[in-house]
Scaffold this motif. Structure first.
Motif, PDB file in Angstrom:
ATOM      1  N   GLN B 114       0.858  -1.194   0.000  1.00 42.58           N
ATOM      2  CA  GLN B 114       0.000   0.000   0.000  1.00 42.58           C
ATOM      3  C   GLN B 114       0.891   1.240   0.000  1.00 42.58           C
ATOM      4  O   GLN B 114       1.032   1.931   0.991  1.00 42.58           O
ATOM      5  N   ARG B 115       1.483   1.477  -1.160  1.00 36.57           N
ATOM      6  CA  ARG B 115       2.467   2.548  -1.280  1.00 36.57           C
ATOM      7  C   ARG B 115       1.823   3.879  -1.633  1.00 36.57           C
ATOM      8  O   ARG B 115       2.488   4.901  -1.687  1.00 36.57           O
ATOM      9  N   GLY B 116       0.530   3.876  -1.898  1.00 35.64           N
ATOM     10  CA  GLY B 116      -0.176   5.115  -2.204  1.00 35.64           C
ATOM     11  C   GLY B 116      -0.208   5.417  -3.687  1.00 35.64           C
ATOM     12  O   GLY B 116       0.766   5.188  -4.408  1.00 35.64           O
ATOM     13  N   GLN B 117      -1.360   5.907  -4.139  1.00 37.29           N
ATOM     14  CA  GLN B 117      -1.471   6.310  -5.531  1.00 37.29           C
ATOM     15  C   GLN B 117      -1.813   7.799  -5.596  1.00 37.29           C
ATOM     16  O   GLN B 117      -2.691   8.278  -4.868  1.00 37.29           O
ATOM     17  N   ILE B 118      -1.112   8.502  -6.472  1.00 40.06           N
ATOM     18  CA  ILE B 118      -1.347   9.938  -6.660  1.00 40.06           C
ATOM     19  C   ILE B 118      -1.895  10.166  -8.061  1.00 40.06           C
ATOM     20  O   ILE B 118      -1.273   9.773  -9.046  1.00 40.06           O
ATOM     21  N   VAL B 119      -3.082  10.771  -8.136  1.00 37.94           N
ATOM     22  CA  VAL B 119      -3.643  11.153  -9.430  1.00 37.94           C
ATOM     23  C   VAL B 119      -3.436  12.663  -9.590  1.00 37.94           C
ATOM     24  O   VAL B 119      -3.931  13.449  -8.780  1.00 37.94           O
ATOM     25  N   LEU B 120      -2.687  13.054 -10.582  1.00 38.48           N
ATOM     26  CA  LEU B 120      -2.344  14.467 -10.758  1.00 38.48           C
ATOM     27  C   LEU B 120      -3.479  15.239 -11.409  1.00 38.48           C
ATOM     28  O   LEU B 120      -4.268  14.683 -12.168  1.00 38.48           O
ATOM     29  N   PHE B 121      -3.541  16.543 -11.088  1.00 41.73           N
ATOM     30  CA  PHE B 121      -4.461  17.400 -11.844  1.00 41.73           C
ATOM     31  C   PHE B 121      -3.723  18.642 -12.325  1.00 41.73           C
ATOM     32  O   PHE B 121      -2.696  19.044 -11.774  1.00 41.73           O
ATOM     33  N   HIS B 122      -4.269  19.264 -13.364  1.00 42.86           N
ATOM     34  CA  HIS B 122      -3.502  20.247 -14.141  1.00 42.86           C
ATOM     35  C   HIS B 122      -4.283  21.522 -14.465  1.00 42.86           C
ATOM     36  O   HIS B 122      -3.892  22.279 -15.335  1.00 42.86           O
ATOM     37  N   SER B 123      -5.431  21.702 -13.803  1.00 45.53           N
ATOM     38  CA  SER B 123      -6.209  22.921 -14.042  1.00 45.53           C
ATOM     39  C   SER B 123      -7.124  23.133 -12.836  1.00 45.53           C
ATOM     40  O   SER B 123      -7.308  22.222 -12.017  1.00 45.53           O
ATOM     41  N   ASP B 124      -7.720  24.316 -12.744  1.00 45.56           N
ATOM     42  CA  ASP B 124      -8.649  24.577 -11.635  1.00 45.56           C
ATOM     43  C   ASP B 124      -9.853  23.653 -11.712  1.00 45.56           C
ATOM     44  O   ASP B 124     -10.351  23.159 -10.702  1.00 45.56           O
ATOM     45  N   TYR B 158      10.598  14.832  -8.504  1.00 43.91           N
ATOM     46  CA  TYR B 158      11.171  14.587  -9.827  1.00 43.91           C
ATOM     47  C   TYR B 158      10.201  14.831 -10.984  1.00 43.91           C
ATOM     48  O   TYR B 158      10.556  14.606 -12.130  1.00 43.91           O
ATOM     49  N   LEU B 159       8.976  15.263 -10.702  1.00 43.11           N
ATOM     50  CA  LEU B 159       8.055  15.539 -11.804  1.00 43.11           C
ATOM     51  C   LEU B 159       8.389  16.893 -12.433  1.00 43.11           C
ATOM     52  O   LEU B 159       8.945  17.776 -11.780  1.00 43.11           O
ATOM     53  N   ASP B 160       8.014  17.054 -13.695  1.00 43.29           N
ATOM     54  CA  ASP B 160       8.228  18.339 -14.369  1.00 43.29           C
ATOM     55  C   ASP B 160       6.999  19.220 -14.111  1.00 43.29           C
ATOM     56  O   ASP B 160       6.014  19.172 -14.837  1.00 43.29           O
ATOM     57  N   TYR B 161       7.076  20.020 -13.018  1.00 43.77           N
ATOM     58  CA  TYR B 161       5.898  20.751 -12.537  1.00 43.77           C
ATOM     59  C   TYR B 161       5.498  21.917 -13.431  1.00 43.77           C
ATOM     60  O   TYR B 161       4.341  22.269 -13.516  1.00 43.77           O
ATOM     61  N   ASP B 162       6.466  22.544 -14.052  1.00 46.47           N
ATOM     62  CA  ASP B 162       6.191  23.822 -14.712  1.00 46.47           C
ATOM     63  C   ASP B 162       6.154  23.715 -16.222  1.00 46.47           C
ATOM     64  O   ASP B 162       6.397  24.684 -16.929  1.00 46.47           O
ATOM     65  N   GLN B 163       5.845  22.529 -16.696  1.00 45.53           N
ATOM     66  CA  GLN B 163       5.798  22.357 -18.146  1.00 45.53           C
ATOM     67  C   GLN B 163       4.716  23.263 -18.732  1.00 45.53           C
ATOM     68  O   GLN B 163       3.723  23.598 -18.085  1.00 45.53           O
ATOM     69  N   ALA B 164       4.910  23.649 -19.983  1.00 41.64           N
ATOM     70  CA  ALA B 164       4.027  24.635 -20.597  1.00 41.64           C
ATOM     71  C   ALA B 164       2.619  24.094 -20.821  1.00 41.64           C
ATOM     72  O   ALA B 164       1.631  24.785 -20.633  1.00 41.64           O
ATOM     73  N   ARG B 165       2.540  22.832 -21.199  1.00 46.94           N
ATOM     74  CA  ARG B 165       1.243  22.345 -21.636  1.00 46.94           C
ATOM     75  C   ARG B 165       0.369  21.886 -20.467  1.00 46.94           C
ATOM     76  O   ARG B 165      -0.799  22.245 -20.374  1.00 46.94           O
ATOM     77  N   PHE B 166       0.914  21.070 -19.577  1.00 45.81           N
ATOM     78  CA  PHE B 166       0.134  20.540 -18.463  1.00 45.81           C
ATOM     79  C   PHE B 166       0.850  20.820 -17.142  1.00 45.81           C
ATOM     80  O   PHE B 166       1.338  19.905 -16.482  1.00 45.81           O
ATOM     81  N   PRO B 167       0.941  22.097 -16.715  1.00 46.76           N
ATOM     82  CA  PRO B 167       1.561  22.400 -15.416  1.00 46.76           C
ATOM     83  C   PRO B 167       0.793  21.664 -14.319  1.00 46.76           C
ATOM     84  O   PRO B 167      -0.424  21.520 -14.397  1.00 46.76           O
ATOM     85  N   ILE B 168       1.532  21.179 -13.290  1.00 48.47           N
ATOM     86  CA  ILE B 168       0.899  20.348 -12.264  1.00 48.47           C
ATOM     87  C   ILE B 168       0.370  21.250 -11.156  1.00 48.47           C
ATOM     88  O   ILE B 168       1.113  22.027 -10.555  1.00 48.47           O
ATOM     89  N   TYR B 169      -0.923  21.147 -10.878  1.00 48.32           N
ATOM     90  CA  TYR B 169      -1.580  21.969  -9.862  1.00 48.32           C
ATOM     91  C   TYR B 169      -1.695  21.264  -8.516  1.00 48.32           C
ATOM     92  O   TYR B 169      -1.997  21.882  -7.517  1.00 48.32           O
ATOM     93  N   GLY B 170      -1.518  19.947  -8.507  1.00 52.81           N
ATOM     94  CA  GLY B 170      -1.647  19.181  -7.272  1.00 52.81           C
ATOM     95  C   GLY B 170      -2.025  17.755  -7.586  1.00 52.81           C
ATOM     96  O   GLY B 170      -1.928  17.325  -8.745  1.00 52.81           O
ATOM     97  N   GLY B 171      -2.434  17.025  -6.542  1.00 53.61           N
ATOM     98  CA  GLY B 171      -2.786  15.627  -6.764  1.00 53.61           C
ATOM     99  C   GLY B 171      -3.753  15.116  -5.717  1.00 53.61           C
ATOM    100  O   GLY B 171      -3.893  15.703  -4.640  1.00 53.61           O
ATOM    101  N   LEU B 172      -4.430  14.046  -6.049  1.00 53.92           N
ATOM    102  CA  LEU B 172      -5.321  13.368  -5.119  1.00 53.92           C
ATOM    103  C   LEU B 172      -4.639  12.060  -4.724  1.00 53.92           C
ATOM    104  O   LEU B 172      -4.338  11.234  -5.586  1.00 53.92           O
ATOM    105  N   LEU B 173      -4.398  11.910  -3.421  1.00 53.00           N
ATOM    106  CA  LEU B 173      -3.652  10.748  -2.926  1.00 53.00           C
ATOM    107  C   LEU B 173      -4.577   9.776  -2.217  1.00 53.00           C
ATOM    108  O   LEU B 173      -5.378  10.185  -1.373  1.00 53.00           O
ATOM    109  N   GLN B 174      -4.487   8.516  -2.578  1.00 48.27           N
ATOM    110  CA  GLN B 174      -5.111   7.459  -1.776  1.00 48.27           C
ATOM    111  C   GLN B 174      -3.980   6.608  -1.207  1.00 48.27           C
ATOM    112  O   GLN B 174      -3.309   5.888  -1.943  1.00 48.27           O
ATOM    113  N   ARG B 175      -3.779   6.722   0.109  1.00 52.58           N
ATOM    114  CA  ARG B 175      -2.643   6.022   0.725  1.00 52.58           C
ATOM    115  C   ARG B 175      -2.834   4.514   0.744  1.00 52.58           C
ATOM    116  O   ARG B 175      -1.869   3.758   0.737  1.00 52.58           O
ATOM    117  N   ARG B 176      -4.081   4.057   0.812  1.00 48.89           N
ATOM    118  CA  ARG B 176      -4.316   2.604   0.881  1.00 48.89           C
ATOM    119  C   ARG B 176      -4.195   1.947  -0.493  1.00 48.89           C
ATOM    120  O   ARG B 176      -4.223   0.723  -0.596  1.00 48.89           O
TER     121      ARG B 176
END
Lengths: 86, 417
Positions: B114-124, B158-176
């Protein structure tokens, strides 16, 4: 996979948008009933082997193409303009 | 044969000569109470729970190849319960709870991590959707945490946060959420079922389904006819061909989904990371290989191998998200056959033929469902009524429109899932 557009010739598969089995062309009559429409919209033969698909040449001439194809080998057997199939 | 710490030490000191086969290799009998077509994860877990939960042990699992040789042995091993819509949400929640007790239940190390899964989001807008989904996950009794981009930068720098096309705004984590060792899941269920009396019959292809007066009576196989009171069709990407033997057409299109693994690397990716905008998800196996995948090849296929355009697309998405993996060498790729349903959700139901049951439509997400799928399928076959966690996974939902579970919001239509 390369697909021969009857108008443009052989092209990369990425020029085309896949729209599913070509049974979409066999649209039931409006009054065919719920069962016929359910079957048409949802159910598929889904063969392992030769099938007919509908592809849209969206990065090319905009033609709708019926592609006869083998789903087990990805061999493209024949292509034909959808408007010529009826 | 049971595993224990003492046994491992004893075997280690005596040349590992005492280990026996994990399951029996019986010849098929003439008749069974239940015949399960398909010896993959879902078929094996169904057999296991039929025996364990319902005491039905006069059961055969018929597999045309070898046990666990299909999709359960070739997938990206992700286990999660971050579903949103009623129907799916309680089902995958049920599955995650079964995963959490699986190793103890099976006495088998399935390396559930149970290492956790992060789903990234890229807009408001995607952030709003992630908050809503996170709330839904908490409402279904599971865990969800919203990560700001600052938190995310500390966790996964190590993610590329500031990329032009899909800048990373955050993520939804499920630890289980996390991963499990896919082969071990198949083997653990196989051993558990076999120990309880279930016959696991390999190299036995079903070639016909016998129906008399609207009731199933048995199957024809490459190893002879077998009579059965009940038959369960659990054949994933081959569901259309299996159902055709009973004269049925299914709302299923089979598509190929490719996945990839690199050479073994030192530990560098601690979570499962999903990049929805680029259709890319990645984790690192316990052996060190980066395991990743993307989208379907997007046309009907039984080839069990993909084509290069999707390979290129997946590699591009991976490089967009985490440029650090660019030097890793891809060791191998593979393609599995996915039974895609029009709404992207599974089907566990009776059919119109008495005694014939259907389990299919797992799309590209069957692995995480293996425990609950078997648990609910066994309940249905044993009692004739759906398990409450799978009550909405009905075959007729396309015809009636009731309970369609369209997670992607694309409509209940082929070719969009």
């Amino acid at each position: 996979m390369r697909i021969t557009c009857p108008i443009c010739g052989e092209r990369d598969r990425r020029e085309f948008y896949y729209s599913g089995h070509a049974l979409a062309l066999d649209r039931p009559a409006e009054d065919a009933g719920a069962e016929a429409w359910d079957d048409y919209v949802h159910n598929r033969d889904n063969p392992c082997g030769e099938t007919r698909d509908l592809w849209y040449h969206e990065m090319g001439c905009g033609a709708w193409v019926v592609v006869t194809r083998n789903t087990a080998t990805h061999e493209v057997i024949a292509t034909q303009l959808a408007e010529d199939t009826s | 044969m049971r595993f224990s710490g003492l046994r491992v030490i004893k075997e280690g000191l005596t040349g590992n000569k005492g280990w026996s086969a994990h399951w029996r290799d019986p010849s098929p009998k003439d008749a069974y109470d239940v015949v399960i077509i398909g010896g993959g994860g879902h078929g094996l877990s169904t057999a296991y729970y039929l025996a364990k939960e319902h005491g039905i042990t006069n059961v055969a699992v018929l597999e045309k190849g070898y046990l666990g040789g299909g999709n359960v042995g070739r997938n990206t091993t992700i286990v999660r319960a971050n579903y949103f819509l009623p129907g799916n949400s309680e089902f995958y929640s049920h599955s995650l709870k079964l995963w959490e007790g699986l190793e103890e239940d099976l006495n088998y190390n399935v390396m559930h991590s149970q290492r956790g899964q992060i789903v990234l989001f890229h807009s408001d807008g995607q952030r709003d959707t992630a908050i809503r989904r996170g709330n839904a996950m908490r409402n279904q009794g599971d865990d969800a945490e919203l990560l700001s981009v600052a938190q995310l930068r500390r966790m996964v720098p190590y993610l590329d946060y500031d990329q032009a096309r899909f800048p990373i705004y955050g993520g939804l984590l499920q630890r289980r959420a996390g991963t499990a060792r896919h082969d071990a899941v198949a083997w653990g269920y196989a051993r558990g079922a076999s120990d309880r009396g279930v016959d696991l019959i390999q190299n036995c292809e079903v070639t016909g389904i016998d129906v008399e007066y609207g009731k199933v009576t048995g199957v024809q196989t490459s190893r002879g006819a077998i009579r059965a009171k009940k038959v369960a069709m659990i054949t994933a990407g081959r569901s259309s061909q299996t159902a055709a033997m009973a004269g049925m057409r299914l709302p299923i299109e089979s598509h190929v989904l490719q996945a990839f693994v690199t050479e073994g690397l030192k530990p560098c990716i601690d979570h499962v990371i999903s990049f929805g905008m680029g259709h890319f998800y990645i984790s690192q196996s316990d052996k060190g290989g980066l395991v990743f995948g993307g989208d379907l090849d997007m046309y009907a296929s039984y080839a069990a191998r993909g084509n290069l355009p999707l390979v290129e697309h997946v590699m591009e998405a991976g490089m967009t998200l985490m440029p650090m993996i660019g030097q890793a060498k891809v060791l191998r790729s593979w393609g599995g056959i996915m039974d895609m349903s029009p709404d992207g959700s599974p089907i566990i139901d009776k059919t119109h033929i008495d005694g014939l049951y259907l389990n299919c439509g797992w799309c590209y997400g069957g692995f995480k469902a293996v425990p609950a799928s078997g648990h609910c399928m066994a309940h249905l076959v044993a009692t004739g009524t759906p398990h409450k966690a799978a009550a909405r996974l009905r075959l007729d939902r396309f015809r009636t429109g009731y309970g369609l579970m369209d997670e992607e919001g694309t409509g209940a239509q082929h070719n969009l899932h």
